[in-house]
Design a protein around this motif. Structure first.
Motif, PDB file in Angstrom:
ATOM      1  N   GLN A   1       0.831  -1.200   0.000  1.00  0.00           N
ATOM      2  CA  GLN A   1       0.000   0.000   0.000  1.00  0.00           C
ATOM      3  C   GLN A   1       0.869   1.255   0.000  1.00  0.00           C
ATOM      4  OE1 GLN A   1      -3.621   0.134  -0.025  1.00  0.00           O
ATOM      5  NE2 GLN A   1      -2.915   2.130  -0.728  1.00  0.00           N
ATOM      6  N   GLU A   2       1.945   1.239   0.790  1.00  0.00           N
ATOM      7  CA  GLU A   2       2.853   2.388   0.830  1.00  0.00           C
ATOM      8  C   GLU A   2       3.474   2.637  -0.544  1.00  0.00           C
ATOM      9  OE1 GLU A   2       4.316   2.003   5.508  1.00  0.00           O
ATOM     10  OE2 GLU A   2       5.578   1.239   3.877  1.00  0.00           O
ATOM     11  N   ILE A   3       3.889   1.559  -1.213  1.00  0.00           N
ATOM     12  CA  ILE A   3       4.485   1.719  -2.542  1.00  0.00           C
ATOM     13  C   ILE A   3       3.478   2.320  -3.507  1.00  0.00           C
ATOM     14  CG2 ILE A   3       5.411   0.468  -4.532  1.00  0.00           C
ATOM     15  CD1 ILE A   3       6.604  -1.552  -2.523  1.00  0.00           C
ATOM     16  N   LEU A   4       2.256   1.830  -3.468  1.00  0.00           N
ATOM     17  CA  LEU A   4       1.229   2.306  -4.393  1.00  0.00           C
ATOM     18  C   LEU A   4       0.827   3.750  -4.112  1.00  0.00           C
ATOM     19  CD1 LEU A   4      -0.742  -1.005  -4.474  1.00  0.00           C
ATOM     20  CD2 LEU A   4       0.163   0.141  -6.491  1.00  0.00           C
ATOM     21  N   GLU A   5       1.052   4.204  -2.898  1.00  0.00           N
ATOM     22  CA  GLU A   5       0.746   5.602  -2.576  1.00  0.00           C
ATOM     23  C   GLU A   5       1.762   6.565  -3.170  1.00  0.00           C
ATOM     24  OE1 GLU A   5       0.454   5.711   1.663  1.00  0.00           O
ATOM     25  OE2 GLU A   5      -1.524   4.759   1.720  1.00  0.00           O
ATOM     26  N   VAL A   6       2.978   6.096  -3.432  1.00  0.00           N
ATOM     27  CA  VAL A   6       4.022   7.001  -3.931  1.00  0.00           C
ATOM     28  C   VAL A   6       4.374   6.759  -5.399  1.00  0.00           C
ATOM     29  CG1 VAL A   6       5.020   7.293  -1.641  1.00  0.00           C
ATOM     30  CG2 VAL A   6       5.923   5.506  -3.138  1.00  0.00           C
ATOM     31  N   VAL A   7       3.909   5.667  -5.968  1.00  0.00           N
ATOM     32  CA  VAL A   7       4.242   5.327  -7.361  1.00  0.00           C
ATOM     33  C   VAL A   7       2.979   5.364  -8.202  1.00  0.00           C
ATOM     34  CG1 VAL A   7       5.143   3.542  -8.900  1.00  0.00           C
ATOM     35  CG2 VAL A   7       6.184   3.887  -6.650  1.00  0.00           C
ATOM     36  N   LYS A   8       3.009   6.158  -9.252  1.00  0.00           N
ATOM     37  CA  LYS A   8       1.853   6.268 -10.144  1.00  0.00           C
ATOM     38  C   LYS A   8       1.898   5.262 -11.287  1.00  0.00           C
ATOM     39  CE  LYS A   8       0.500   9.648  -7.633  1.00  0.00           C
ATOM     40  NZ  LYS A   8      -0.531   9.352  -6.601  1.00  0.00           N
ATOM     41  N   GLY A   9       3.084   4.766 -11.617  1.00  0.00           N
ATOM     42  CA  GLY A   9       3.219   3.815 -12.710  1.00  0.00           C
ATOM     43  C   GLY A   9       2.896   2.403 -12.278  1.00  0.00           C
ATOM     44  N   PRO A  10       3.144   1.416 -13.159  1.00  0.00           N
ATOM     45  CA  PRO A  10       2.835   0.026 -12.848  1.00  0.00           C
ATOM     46  C   PRO A  10       3.641  -0.487 -11.658  1.00  0.00           C
ATOM     47  CG  PRO A  10       3.294   0.320 -15.192  1.00  0.00           C
ATOM     48  CD  PRO A  10       3.702   1.586 -14.511  1.00  0.00           C
ATOM     49  N   VAL A  11       2.972  -1.223 -10.775  1.00  0.00           N
ATOM     50  CA  VAL A  11       3.621  -1.855  -9.625  1.00  0.00           C
ATOM     51  C   VAL A  11       3.296  -3.345  -9.672  1.00  0.00           C
ATOM     52  CG1 VAL A  11       3.767  -2.024  -7.115  1.00  0.00           C
ATOM     53  CG2 VAL A  11       3.516   0.220  -8.209  1.00  0.00           C
ATOM     54  N   SER A  12       4.309  -4.181  -9.869  1.00  0.00           N
ATOM     55  CA  SER A  12       4.093  -5.621  -9.948  1.00  0.00           C
ATOM     56  C   SER A  12       4.088  -6.241  -8.558  1.00  0.00           C
ATOM     57  CB  SER A  12       5.188  -6.281 -10.797  1.00  0.00           C
ATOM     58  OG  SER A  12       5.023  -6.008 -12.160  1.00  0.00           O
ATOM     59  N   LEU A  13       2.990  -6.939  -8.250  1.00  0.00           N
ATOM     60  CA  LEU A  13       2.850  -7.711  -7.020  1.00  0.00           C
ATOM     61  C   LEU A  13       2.548  -9.149  -7.410  1.00  0.00           C
ATOM     62  CD1 LEU A  13       0.610  -5.267  -4.914  1.00  0.00           C
ATOM     63  CD2 LEU A  13       3.097  -5.523  -4.795  1.00  0.00           C
ATOM     64  N   GLU A  14       3.122 -10.094  -6.678  1.00  0.00           N
ATOM     65  CA  GLU A  14       3.128 -11.483  -7.130  1.00  0.00           C
ATOM     66  C   GLU A  14       2.159 -12.361  -6.355  1.00  0.00           C
ATOM     67  OE1 GLU A  14       6.524 -14.906  -8.047  1.00  0.00           O
ATOM     68  OE2 GLU A  14       7.064 -12.810  -7.717  1.00  0.00           O
ATOM     69  N   VAL A  15       1.487 -13.260  -7.086  1.00  0.00           N
ATOM     70  CA  VAL A  15       0.660 -14.279  -6.443  1.00  0.00           C
ATOM     71  C   VAL A  15       1.572 -15.400  -5.944  1.00  0.00           C
ATOM     72  CG1 VAL A  15      -1.320 -13.746  -7.915  1.00  0.00           C
ATOM     73  CG2 VAL A  15       0.250 -15.583  -8.581  1.00  0.00           C
TER      74      VAL A  15
END
Length: 217
Positions: free
Chosen positions: A44-58
């Motif tokens: 969540q913290e990463i997504l709050e500061v990064v507007k571009g694609p953020v890869s999270l893994e299953v």
């Protein structure tokens, strides 16, 4: 060429963003485990500061589990790209998620045929792990070149996201081949900036400026 930073460190992401170097972020369970914080909180913290694609893994191993986890990850942020492993079950999940309009990053790719399957299934990104191939005596760059040729031959829109980058030459070679993205560890990203002739030239200019003005502006 786009640069993603391969990290789960907010400090590293912030510095790279301030330098104007990154277009997105890739993470994985290993990177998240090093942060000593609940992975959902860090995501969540990463997504709050990064507007571009953020890869999270299953981490599920069956297609229904991967799809369910992908839906859960997408709730964290609209710019989440779901990392799916290159497995038979992974391909099922990639196809289903692509049909839903959910972007996937097909990870742990080590052959051009795997990359072709990833594109046919609808993956938004394919991640050839070049450093791991180099480590066993294969050529990671040959793989990237093969994937570029195949995708260009058939008009696939899947982006080649060069991963497992070990040094700046990996990125230079990938850029010359025409890879779309390189995801790079923070330490390697910082190496791009430095050159001994730059440091020598700056020292010379500053020395002359001091002689000229005594160091005053």
């Amino acid at each position: 060429m786009e640069f993603f930073i391969d990290t789960a460190s907010i400090e590293e992401i912030t510095i790279a963003q301030e330098q104007g170097l990154i277009d997105g972020v890739t993470t994985n369970p290993t990177l998240l485990s090093r942060e000593g914080i609940d992975w959902r909180v860090r995501a969540q913290e990463i997504l709050e500061v990064v507007k571009g694609p953020v890869s999270l893994e299953v981490v599920a191993e069956d297609a229904p589990g991967m799809i369910a986890q992908a839906h859960d990850l997408k709730k964290i942020g609209d710019n989440v790209v779901v990392k799916i492993p290159m497995t038979p079950e992974g391909l099922k999940a990639i196809k289903a998620l692509s049909d839903e309009g959910i972007d996937t990053n097909v990870t742990l790719v080590f052959s051009s045929l795997q990359a072709l399957l990833a594109a046919k299934a609808g993956g938004a990104y394919v991640s050839p792990f070049i450093g791991r191939l180099d480590a066993i005596g294969s050529s990671g760059m040959n793989l990237v070149e093969e994937i570029r040729t195949i995708y260009d031959n058939y008009g696939y829109s899947t982006k080649i996201l060069v991963a497992s980058v070990r040094h700046p030459m990996h990125v230079l070679d990938a850029a010359l081949i025409g890879a779309d993205v390189a995801t790079v560890p923070f330490a390697v990203l910082q190496q791009f900036v430095h050159h001994p002739l730059t440091d020598k030239g700056l020292a010379s200019f500053l020395g002359d400026w001091h002689k000229l003005t005594g160091g005053n502006w």
